[in-house]
Design a protein around this motif. Structure first.
Motif, short mmCIF file in Angstrom:
data_model
loop_
_atom_site.label_atom_id
_atom_site.label_comp_id
_atom_site.label_asym_id
_atom_site.label_seq_id
_atom_site.Cartn_x
_atom_site.Cartn_y
_atom_site.Cartn_z
N PHE A 284 0.92 -1.29 0.08
CA PHE A 284 0.18 0.07 0.10
C PHE A 284 0.99 1.45 0.20
O PHE A 284 0.63 2.08 -0.66
N LEU A 285 1.97 1.34 0.76
CA LEU A 285 2.75 2.42 0.81
C LEU A 285 3.49 2.72 -0.37
O LEU A 285 3.68 3.68 -0.82
N ASP A 286 3.79 1.64 -1.02
CA ASP A 286 4.43 1.77 -2.21
C ASP A 286 3.72 2.25 -3.30
O ASP A 286 3.99 3.18 -4.35
N GLU A 287 2.43 2.14 -3.32
CA GLU A 287 1.27 2.68 -4.28
C GLU A 287 1.28 4.17 -3.71
O GLU A 287 0.96 4.88 -4.88
N CYS A 288 1.23 4.56 -2.81
CA CYS A 288 1.18 5.79 -2.33
C CYS A 288 2.19 6.89 -2.61
O CYS A 288 1.81 7.94 -2.71
N GLY A 289 3.23 6.14 -3.03
CA GLY A 289 4.26 7.06 -3.45
C GLY A 289 5.12 7.68 -2.22
O GLY A 289 4.99 7.12 -1.13
N PRO A 290 5.87 8.70 -2.31
CA PRO A 290 6.84 9.18 -1.30
C PRO A 290 5.99 9.54 -0.29
O PRO A 290 5.02 10.48 -0.40
N LEU A 291 6.18 9.34 1.08
CA LEU A 291 5.44 9.69 2.24
C LEU A 291 5.86 11.13 2.61
O LEU A 291 5.07 11.74 3.44
N ASP A 292 6.75 11.77 2.18
CA ASP A 292 7.29 13.06 2.34
C ASP A 292 6.67 14.05 1.46
O ASP A 292 6.80 15.18 1.14
N ALA A 293 5.68 13.46 0.50
CA ALA A 293 4.99 14.49 -0.42
C ALA A 293 4.08 15.49 0.22
O ALA A 293 3.81 15.33 1.37
N GLN A 294 3.83 16.58 -0.44
CA GLN A 294 3.28 17.82 0.35
C GLN A 294 1.67 17.64 0.38
O GLN A 294 0.93 16.80 -0.31
N PRO A 295 1.28 17.77 1.67
CA PRO A 295 -0.33 17.55 1.76
C PRO A 295 -1.14 18.59 1.12
O PRO A 295 -0.68 19.45 0.61
N SER A 296 -2.64 18.06 0.76
CA SER A 296 -3.36 18.84 0.06
C SER A 296 -4.11 19.98 0.97
O SER A 296 -4.59 20.83 0.06
N GLN A 297 -3.98 19.73 2.02
CA GLN A 297 -4.64 20.76 2.74
C GLN A 297 -4.15 21.05 4.19
O GLN A 297 -3.47 20.11 4.58
N PRO A 298 -4.16 22.01 4.80
CA PRO A 298 -3.69 22.27 6.17
C PRO A 298 -4.51 21.56 7.52
O PRO A 298 -5.24 21.18 7.12
N SER A 299 -3.69 21.48 8.44
CA SER A 299 -4.27 20.88 9.56
C SER A 299 -5.43 21.87 10.09
O SER A 299 -5.57 23.01 9.90
N THR A 300 -6.75 21.14 10.65
CA THR A 300 -7.65 21.86 10.87
C THR A 300 -7.68 22.34 12.53
O THR A 300 -8.60 22.87 13.03
N LEU A 301 -6.76 21.59 13.35
CA LEU A 301 -6.67 21.99 14.77
C LEU A 301 -5.32 22.32 15.03
O LEU A 301 -4.45 21.45 14.77
#
Length: 301
Positions: A284-301
């Motif tokens: 699954f993590l291989d499918e997801c690609g690099p774990l350090d990719a930038q998030p799509s939205q900021p934290s809500t809390l």
């Protein structure tokens, strides 16, 4: 010896102090145990993942040898939101701003709450044998109540369950060491025989019936969903299918990118099928690609 090569520390995360094991190299993966386990439930999985990842395994607040903050009438100190804050603070203290998280059972609810409240921190989510708490309670019927009556027993405060459980923890929990190494079994035994830990674990359930559901319902009303790639792992010999039909269909309303993997074992997946589970996570993590990719939205809390 379990967790060979892993460090064992206590980390102050502000509201609590967590006992944590960590080791390996590579992108960070946080593993969160369920009830009534401790981080030792991962003793077979962690070394397998540590060949490719930095693996972090804490005792959740209230569980094992982590601290037990005083509770309140609304049980907020044991909400999944509070536990999620602990976990994000822990990972930052260890130098990890963004990470994958896998959670089993009660830890699955915490992992889901991290993904909902802190989307900037979560690169991927693995939810094990759970649907969101609010969803489970909204679907509660006689079949659910009969199968999972312990939720409502644990949730009582007028006639608290602690007295019954503490009278004979071994009879109550009925666990065996069939799938645990002796050190992991001893850690589990120490937890269930500690009245303070039992009380804190039940506070987790009391929060689940109230404030946790309120948080899930608020997310549902606001249209908030998990934006990180999500893998649902469920045990074929457990009761997910019996209770929910196809749990993947439920998760598709809570996450934008979700898939599933069924493993032929009982509820305690990490202990009963560690290699199958580790292989599923790695794929699954291989499918997801690099774990350090930038998030799509900021934290809500």
């Amino acid at each position: 010896m379990i967790f060979e090569g892993f460090a064992l520390e206590r980390v102050d995360v502000g509201e609590a102090e967590l006992r944590v094991r960590y080791g390996g190299e590579g992108p960070p993966v946080l593993l969160l145990h369920g009830h009534p386990r401790t981080h030792a439930t991962w003793h077979k999985v962690a070394p397998l993942l540590a060949e490719r990842y930095t693996v972090v395994c804490p005792d959740l607040r209230g569980y094992g040898r982590s601290s037990k903050p005083p509770t309140t009438d609304d049980h907020a100190p044991y909400s999944k939101r509070a536990m999620a804050r602990d976990c994000v603070a822990l990972m930052r203290a260890l130098g990890h701003e963004r990470f994958a998280v896998a959670g089993h059972d009660r830890g699955g609810y915490v992992a889901t709450r991290i993904a909902l409240d802190h989307p900037d921190a979560v690169a991927a989510l693995v939810a094990m044998d759970v649907v969101p708490i609010g969803e489970a309670l909204a679907r509660c019927d006689a079949k659910f109540a009969a199968a999972w009556w312990h939720w409502f027993f644990f949730g009582q405060t007028a006639k608290p369950a602690e007295r019954i459980i503490n009278a004979d923890p071994d009879a109550w929990y009925k666990a065996t060491d069939a799938h645990m190494e002796p050190e992991a079994w001893a850690d589990y035994q120490a937890a269930i025989h500690d009245p303070d830990t039992v009380h804190a674990m039940l506070e987790d359930y009391r929060a689940g019936l109230g404030i946790d559901r309120a948080h899930d319902d608020a997310d549902r009303a606001a249209g908030r969903v998990v934006t990180a790639p999500t893998l649902l792992v469920w045990a074929a010999q457990d009761d997910m299918h019996y209770l929910y039909g196809d749990p993947l269909e439920i998760w598709r309303t809570w996450a934008t990118d979700v898939r599933d993997r069924t493993i032929d074992c009982g509820h305690h997946i990490a202990e009963e099928a560690p290699h199958e589970f580790a292989d599923a996570v790695i794929a699954f993590l291989d499918e997801c690609g690099p774990l350090d990719a930038q998030p799509s939205q900021p934290s809500t809390l």
